[in-house]
Design an enzyme around this catalytic site. Structure first.
Site, PDB file in Angstrom:
ATOM      1  CG  HIS A 191      -0.432  -0.085   2.524  1.00  0.00           C
ATOM      2  ND1 HIS A 191       0.446   0.840   3.015  1.00  0.00           N
ATOM      3  CD2 HIS A 191      -0.619  -0.969   3.538  1.00  0.00           C
ATOM      4  CE1 HIS A 191       0.769   0.544   4.260  1.00  0.00           C
ATOM      5  NE2 HIS A 191       0.148  -0.566   4.599  1.00  0.00           N
TER       6      HIS A 191
ATOM      7  CG  HIS B  20       3.910  -1.511   2.593  1.00  0.00           C
ATOM      8  ND1 HIS B  20       2.704  -2.060   2.226  1.00  0.00           N
ATOM      9  CD2 HIS B  20       4.113  -1.897   3.869  1.00  0.00           C
ATOM     10  CE1 HIS B  20       2.208  -2.759   3.226  1.00  0.00           C
ATOM     11  NE2 HIS B  20       3.042  -2.674   4.248  1.00  0.00           N
TER      12      HIS B  20
ATOM     13  CB  CYS C 182      -3.947 -19.407  22.776  1.00  0.00           C
ATOM     14  SG  CYS C 182      -5.207 -20.000  21.623  1.00  0.00           S
TER      15      CYS C 182
ATOM     16  CB  CYS D 126      -3.076 -17.988  19.204  1.00  0.00           C
ATOM     17  SG  CYS D 126      -4.680 -17.304  19.444  1.00  0.00           S
TER      18      CYS D 126
ATOM     19  CB  CYS E 270      -7.427 -17.731  23.721  1.00  0.00           C
ATOM     20  SG  CYS E 270      -7.214 -16.981  22.092  1.00  0.00           S
TER      21      CYS E 270
ATOM     22  CG  HIS F 130      -8.683 -19.575  19.060  1.00  0.00           C
ATOM     23  ND1 HIS F 130      -7.500 -18.879  19.033  1.00  0.00           N
ATOM     24  CD2 HIS F 130      -8.886 -20.029  17.799  1.00  0.00           C
ATOM     25  CE1 HIS F 130      -6.986 -18.935  17.817  1.00  0.00           C
ATOM     26  NE2 HIS F 130      -7.818 -19.616  17.047  1.00  0.00           N
TER      27      HIS F 130
ATOM     28  CE  LYS G  23       1.436   1.783  10.542  1.00  0.00           C
ATOM     29  NZ  LYS G  23       1.811   0.446  10.964  1.00  0.00           N
TER      30      LYS G  23
ATOM     31  CE  LYS H  81      -4.069  -8.427   5.091  1.00  0.00           C
ATOM     32  NZ  LYS H  81      -3.726  -9.781   5.497  1.00  0.00           N
TER      33      LYS H  81
HETATM   34  N1  MSP Z   1       8.707  -6.999   8.261  1.00  0.00           N
HETATM   35  C1  MSP Z   1       8.812  -5.917   9.158  1.00  0.00           C
HETATM   36  C2  MSP Z   1      10.093  -5.124   8.936  1.00  0.00           C
HETATM   37  C3  MSP Z   1      11.355  -5.918   9.039  1.00  0.00           C
HETATM   38  S1  MSP Z   1      12.757  -4.954   8.651  1.00  0.00           S
HETATM   39  C4  MSP Z   1      14.050  -5.872   9.085  1.00  0.00           C
HETATM   40  C5  MSP Z   1       7.618  -4.996   8.988  1.00  0.00           C
HETATM   41  N2  MSP Z   1       7.005  -5.050   7.783  1.00  0.00           N
HETATM   42  S2  MSP Z   1       5.724  -4.201   7.334  1.00  0.00           S
HETATM   43  O1  MSP Z   1       5.277  -4.780   6.094  1.00  0.00           O
HETATM   44  O2  MSP Z   1       4.793  -4.099   8.386  1.00  0.00           O
HETATM   45  O3  MSP Z   1       6.262  -2.805   6.875  1.00  0.00           O
HETATM   46  C6  MSP Z   1       6.835  -1.932   7.734  1.00  0.00           C
HETATM   47  C7  MSP Z   1       7.248  -0.632   7.075  1.00  0.00           C
HETATM   48  O4  MSP Z   1       6.346  -0.195   6.060  1.00  0.00           O
HETATM   49  C8  MSP Z   1       7.215   0.488   8.103  1.00  0.00           C
HETATM   50  O5  MSP Z   1       8.333   0.531   8.927  1.00  0.00           O
HETATM   51  C9  MSP Z   1       7.152   1.679   7.206  1.00  0.00           C
HETATM   52  O6  MSP Z   1       8.442   1.926   6.705  1.00  0.00           O
HETATM   53  C10 MSP Z   1       6.210   1.225   6.107  1.00  0.00           C
HETATM   54  N3  MSP Z   1       4.823   1.557   6.448  1.00  0.00           N
HETATM   55  C11 MSP Z   1       3.779   0.694   6.646  1.00  0.00           C
HETATM   56  N4  MSP Z   1       2.654   1.422   6.887  1.00  0.00           N
HETATM   57  C12 MSP Z   1       2.934   2.730   6.856  1.00  0.00           C
HETATM   58  C13 MSP Z   1       2.200   3.926   6.929  1.00  0.00           C
HETATM   59  N5  MSP Z   1       0.915   3.949   7.122  1.00  0.00           N
HETATM   60  N6  MSP Z   1       2.883   5.085   6.746  1.00  0.00           N
HETATM   61  C14 MSP Z   1       4.210   5.112   6.465  1.00  0.00           C
HETATM   62  N7  MSP Z   1       4.920   4.026   6.397  1.00  0.00           N
HETATM   63  C15 MSP Z   1       4.348   2.821   6.661  1.00  0.00           C
HETATM   64  O7  MSP Z   1       7.327  -4.250   9.889  1.00  0.00           O
END
Ligand code: MSP
Length: 506
Positions: free
Chosen positions: A22, A25, A130, A133, A148, A151, A299, A302
């Site tokens: 999204h 990311h 759990c 989980c 839990c 569940h 933020k 999902k």
């Molecule tokens: N897999 C771990 C990170 C491991 S790094 C060794 C993780 N992944 S995540 O898919 O949840 O993505 C995290 C990163 O995506 C956040 O740190 C950020 O950089 C970015 N973002 C996810 N949602 C975001 C927003 N709503 N706004 C800005 N950045 C965001 O955590």
């Protein structure tokens, strides 16, 4: 030039494959990409890494819910990230997946080094578990009757042996590192937050699991896999050859710039430097932390049903419009609100009106007054000093990972040039040296802006370059030389094309 190229290693977090890409990311990824492109313009040797995080319970569960094996699930979702990054012209040099053999090897070697140094040990762990989980809960999480919350079945008191990383032994070394490297974590507020976490007291952390098999096996004890976060962080070392190619690893480490969102500060700014120290490796040079992109004040997640995908915006705004918006609109550091209306109005103001108009005007007037051949700039133009001081600001902002400031300063050049054209009104004047000078200056600004904006506008920058008659590609230009006044040679055919950024209806 004779100077030795600097190395610049930049990373994004690796994204979980339980979610689709999204704009949150993409924010981190586009920023890292723009910074990587800036450093390539500087002539640095750049290595830009992104990838996917594929182990752990969350992914195993998501796979199960889709009727897939974890591997099949990871393959599908990892591909979605790769497609999203291709769509956005992301120029990563590598894409790491934590399920690759090279990553198993590096994780096991790094952990083995920490184990042999005495920083990892087996300890009993007792908790309320759990089974459905496959997760521990604290009493506060549970429903009445010790059930839990998901569940609604009673949890069990489970004793497991886990490997623990002795994080508590690193308090002083971490504080010393923060003291000695004041710029290691930016912005300062985030650095202070990390130092606060360390001062608040560090407890040893459990880094392995026996209840789940979807992970990297602990090399000295086959009953355990590493907990997902502790293999994930090591991806940054894997990709540059840790444990496989020492010379390559030593060439790129520790000059690494990790870009992360504030949600994963503790892992990157406390656990990761300590784990590296435990394995006898220097902590990263730089961790740049940004805020959240909020949608409707929240933020994206999902569960909130407020996720927006890059693929949903690119058809309207184009790749350049997409990249420009997030880089310019969302300052790197604080939280920022995304709105579609805001995106339309910035696109119209900065791209359609300012930059698009400048190119359209200049090419039209060159066609009418100069037979379509671009004149050279005036060596003593008033715009020259303006460009020189803007360049300093722009370079400094990119260096600080502040793309919004860099682009704001770049667009000041565009506005100033539009204002100079409006004052001179070459479209009303008779052809001659005065008209040539003002158009030559404007073409020179377009040339310079094409270079300076290219980390954001991957496509329009090339198009401007081509239309004003420059040879080769913007990517081959080197700064600071390419921003020096006088680079537009004059005598080139200028092309009048379709609007670069067609106006959008509000
Ligand atoms: N897999 C771990 C990170 C491991 S790094 C060794 C993780 N992944 S995540 O898919 O949840 O993505 C995290 C990163 O995506 C956040 O740190 C950020 O950089 C970015 N973002 C996810 N949602 C975001 C927003 N709503 N706004 C800005 N950045 C965001 O955590």
């Amino acid at each position: 030039m004779g100077s030795v190229a600097k190395r610049f290693y930049v990373t994004t977090p690796i994204y979980y494959v339980n979610d689709a890409p999204h704009i949150g990311h993409a924010y981190t990824t586009v920023t890292a990409d723009a910074v990587a492109r800036w450093h390539r313009l500087l002539g640095d040797e750049v290595f830009f890494l992104t990838g996917t995080d594929e182990h752990g319970l969350k992914v195993a569960r998501a796979a199960e819910a889709n009727g897939l094996t974890p591997v099949e699930h990871a393959d599908r979702f990892s591909a979605r990230y790769r497609e999203a990054w291709e769509l956005l012209d992301i120029s990563n040099d590598d894409f790491i997946r934590t399920t690759e053999p090279r990553h198993y090897e590096a994780t096991q070697k790094l952990m083995q080094a920490a184990y042999e140094a005495g920083y990892i040990e087996l300890r009993p762990y007792e908790g309320l578990y759990c089974v459905s989980c496959e997760a521990y809960y604290t009493e506060d999480d549970l429903l009445d009757g010790m059930q839990c919350p998901i569940h609604r079945r009673p949890v069990e008191l489970l004793k497991e042996e886990n490997y623990f990383f002795k994080l508590s032994e690193f308090t002083d070394r971490l504080l010393e590192w923060y003291q000695a490297n004041p710029g290691a974590v930016t912005p300062e507020s985030k650095r202070n937050e990390a130092v606060g976490l360390i001062r608040g007291g560090l407890r040893d952390i459990s880094i392995s699991r026996t209840s789940i098999k979807w992970g990297v096996p602990v090399p000295w004890d086959g009953d355990h896999v590493f907990y997902v976060w502790y293999d994930a962080l090591i991806n940054y070392a894997t990709a540059i050859g840790y444990g496989r190619d020492d010379a390559r690893f030593d060439a790129w480490w520790p000059a690494v710039h990790h870009l992360i969102g504030k949600d994963i500060l503790r892992f990157h700014c406390v656990y990761w430097p300590a784990l590296l120290m435990a394995a006898g490796i220097d902590p990263p040079a730089r961790i740049a932390v940004h805020g959240y992109l909020l949608v409707g004040g929240e933020k994206m997640s999902k569960t909130a049903f407020n996720q927006i995908s890059p693929a949903g915006l690119v058809p309207t705004f184009g790749v350049d419009g997409y990249r420009y918006h997030f880089l310019r609109d969302q300052a790197f550091g604080p939280d920022g609100e995304f709105s579609y209306e805001g995106m339309v109005s910035r696109y119209n103001a900065d791209l359609a009106n300012n930059l698009g108009n400048l190119l359209a005007r200049v090419s039209t007037v060159v066609e009418r007054k100069c037979a379509g051949i671009g004149p050279a700039p005036d060596p003593d133009s008033a715009l020259r000093v303006f460009v020189e001081s803007a360049y300093e600001q722009i370079a400094d902002a990119w260096e600080r990972i502040a793309p919004s400031e860099a682009l704001e300063a770049t667009w000041r050049l565009v506005r100033e040039t539009n204002a100079a054209l409006e004052a001179a009104e070459p479209w009303k004047a008779e052809p001659g040296p005065a008209v040539d000078a003002v158009l030559g200056d404007a073409l020179e600004i377009l040339r310079i802006v094409a270079v300076l904006a290219s980390p954001a506008l991957t496509r329009a920058a090339e198009e401007i370059w081509r239309r004003i008659g420059m040879d080769g590609s913007v990517l081959d230009q080197r700064l600071p030389a390419a921003a020096a006044w006088g680079g537009y040679p004059g005598g080139r055919k200028v092309e009048r094309g379709n609007p670069l950024f067609p106006r959008l209806q509000g």
